[in-house]
Enzyme design. Sequence first.
Site, PDB file in Angstrom:
ATOM      1  N   LEU A 108       0.849  -1.128  -0.039  1.00  0.00           N
ATOM      2  CA  LEU A 108       0.097  -0.091   0.062  1.00  0.00           C
ATOM      3  C   LEU A 108       0.767   1.157  -0.132  1.00  0.00           C
ATOM      4  CD1 LEU A 108      -2.807  -1.211   2.652  1.00  0.00           C
ATOM      5  CD2 LEU A 108      -2.632  -1.570  -0.175  1.00  0.00           C
ATOM      6  N   GLY A 114       1.321  -5.238   1.450  1.00  0.00           N
ATOM      7  CA  GLY A 114       0.117  -5.565   0.252  1.00  0.00           C
ATOM      8  C   GLY A 114       0.553  -6.324  -0.785  1.00  0.00           C
ATOM      9  N   ASN A 149       4.814  -7.713   6.770  1.00  0.00           N
ATOM     10  CA  ASN A 149       5.604  -7.139   7.854  1.00  0.00           C
ATOM     11  C   ASN A 149       4.956  -5.668   8.537  1.00  0.00           C
ATOM     12  OD1 ASN A 149       5.818  -5.482   5.262  1.00  0.00           O
ATOM     13  ND2 ASN A 149       7.836  -4.706   5.758  1.00  0.00           N
ATOM     14  N   GLU A 150       3.668  -5.483   8.637  1.00  0.00           N
ATOM     15  CA  GLU A 150       2.914  -4.468   8.849  1.00  0.00           C
ATOM     16  C   GLU A 150       3.561  -4.238  10.190  1.00  0.00           C
ATOM     17  OE1 GLU A 150       1.561  -6.456   7.063  1.00  0.00           O
ATOM     18  OE2 GLU A 150       0.310  -5.376   5.587  1.00  0.00           O
TER      19      GLU A 150
END
Lengths: 297, 297, 297
Positions: free
Chosen positions: A103, A148, A172-173
């Site tokens: 994203l 994303g 990996n947010e």
Amino acid sequence: MAAVAVTMVRRLLRSGPRPGLCGAGGREPGAAPRRAIGHGRVAVELDSSAGVAVMKMENLPVNSLSLDFLTEFLISLEKLENDRGCRGVILTSGAPKIFSAGLDIMEMYRKSTEHYAEFWKTVQEMWLRLYQSNMVTIAAINGSSPAGGCLMAMCCDYRIMAENPKYSIGLNETQLGIVAPFWFKDTMVNTIGNRATERSLELGLLYSPPEAHKIGLVDQLVPEEKIQSTAAAVMSQWLAIPDHARQITKSMMRKPTVDRLLAHRESDIQNFVSFITKDAIQKSLHMYMEMLKQRRG
Amino acid sequence: MAAVAVTMVRRLLRSGPRPGLCGAGGREPGAAPRRAIGHGRVAVELDSSAGVAVMKMENLPVNSLSLDFLTEFLISLEKLENDRGCRGVILTSGAPKIFSAGLDIMEMYRKSTEHYAEFWKTVQEMWLRLYQSNMVTIAAINGSSPAGGCLMAMCCDYRIMAENPKYSIGLNETQLGIVAPFWFKDTMVNTIGNRATERSLELGLLYSPPEAHKIGLVDQLVPEEKIQSTAAAVMSQWLAIPDHARQITKSMMRKPTVDRLLAHRESDIQNFVSFITKDAIQKSLHMYMEMLKQRRG
Amino acid sequence: MAAVAVTMVRRLLRSGPRPGLCGAGGREPGAAPRRAIGHGRVAVELDSSAGVAVMKMENLPVNSLSLDFLTEFLISLEKLENDRGCRGVILTSGAPKIFSAGLDIMEMYRKSTEHYAEFWKTVQEMWLRLYQSNMVTIAAINGSSPAGGCLMAMCCDYRIMAENPKYSIGLNETQLGIVAPFWFKDTMVNTIGNRATERSLELGLLYSPPEAHKIGLVDQLVPEEKIQSTAAAVMSQWLAIPDHARQITKSMMRKPTVDRLLAHRESDIQNFVSFITKDAIQKSLHMYMEMLKQRRG
């Protein structure tokens, strides 16, 4: 859903006409078997004789999933979905060394609440369309694929990754201080199981190609130069199965996960908006972007 | 459920008396420890001292799961289930090179709607009884086991397969243009997980013994000549566990999956009937049978 | 929930004051970075500079999970949970050769119905608190870990086991003729998947360290002398992730499982009480204890 479609058409018109997007589809008689469609940031090449399209993401430099790019991606996908001459799609990248960086952070930083909501609805729409595609979808992951980008790959029916040790893939947010939404999580659980997902998400792990292959996040590793030919060969294996039986089977496998998002779609948007507008989150995104700037500089 | 039982008894009577099916059970005092029961297409041999029965499928040539055969199978299974002297069952094949070829296509071709419904109810019943058996169930897979044959194996508590490279196992329905029903899918997800099931079902994959072992579709591979002795040895390990605790545990693991079919049993039958009566499906079954005929000829 | 808390405080008072339990927490300014807390059967050492506590179970000889021990454990855990200076906990054993032997059978034998209910509620509470801890929880499994001991380990975020071939781990309830409750089962399914859980629980399997590692019941094996240093190193990896994002992610992964027990908490207690008060179960526990006595003698 109607609102989303309207939004998309509006956005597309706003960005001006894109010649490649007009006249697409496989309807014109006597057309050459291999046609280029969509000369924008999503280059689509349809091999009508094989019934297979290659969708190459070209939102340089890193295929960030911006609102405009996602919108274009969705329109290209829908055209292929409605094209009877297209039974399978190979999703790959035209950017060097990266499949998709995920994203676009710019869409989450210092924008209006309305913008955040529109962006998130479009991200949801991308997942809904790609995860449920009636076509065979194969990801040819020819570069790194965090967040994303990993989600897009997981939406496909099959994942082939280039075995370049510099590439990595994963959700990996948490490393950025943000949280993967429940449907990212559901998609990963469906792919690699509960425990591997729990560890992956809590630590925000990015896997090397061999690690990703070992835990089942990708199905196959190949030398980088063979990724497109391998994708084509795997595709023909999948196309040997009658479409109707395969489509019903795919829907049976994925519908419960899709229904979970559909049942909570609005609250998921609200969650995103209220999370991303938090001072602490905006601050941490700011720091992250400063860090990126320094790296580039 | 009562309707199903009545149907079965009726069918059995219709097929005439089978001496081996009478006088079964472990009730007669002084009976020899090893007794043959069921001289029909399901040969049952009960070792009363061990409390273990071997159910050998002998519906030659390929143990097709016809309505008659399934009915006989269910009656034999129920007798053992009600026999206090029987704690475990080894399910195996008396046909050469094949465990079971799965559902009998003849039952799905050019029959009445009523016939289709009766057939499908019996297939459901087989799954319900076998998957929930109070006995320890071990599949000694001494031949190929596609589609319904694979389902039977997956219903057991443990799967041992002969490591003959000519054998294969899997739910290959989509290869025939048909779709595995949701409870086949659920059973496979419970056995090998979501992702391996998705790929298996969409491609209709048949696995070689080493592949089946690797993804967990079977628990153990042995040389063909050792399959029965291995099954007996594994059985004694399972019978070392107190029945009551094991049965409650098994029910806890499997009941949610069973309840899902019970809640949708009628609609599942309707789905089957409306699918199988489609012209396109009847046509593709016709072509499949012609192909089989030519192979044999 | 309130009732449980009151019960716990009451039980604690009944057992008399424990100096180590007072003055805990990281609130006093100028405190030494490493402080011992809880000199009872749960020795807690908090390294304030690292923000990591080691909880060492010392209910000799085998860390049986008695009502008193569980109560003390819960109070220690809650103190750390409320201590802003503590972000991670390493759970390990001070008993030789054993991590925890699981639930104390003495609490299930010849006691009152009220006692059984209170005991079970406390076992539930241990699971609820440990499985949902906001802290990073790492199990340093330096000994055998059957039944409830395995459950405690599975509640943690990461499991490191000493590769001593004499140690084993698993939910072996059926071997004793009892049944693991559904939330033990759910926790195991979340850790090793459905099929491995089914086989483990039906057979009451205890795994050697390599077997446990292979099926994913533990995440890592190390030589026994390196288990604490490895746990500390792994902990620092986990603490590199922002707490907030990790906590939300953990909750997203585990909440559905927790909600299942919360929705059935009372009936689960009633199930336990009615099961454990059965003559047959009391008898088999009696026999088990006689066997243990003879082994020791």
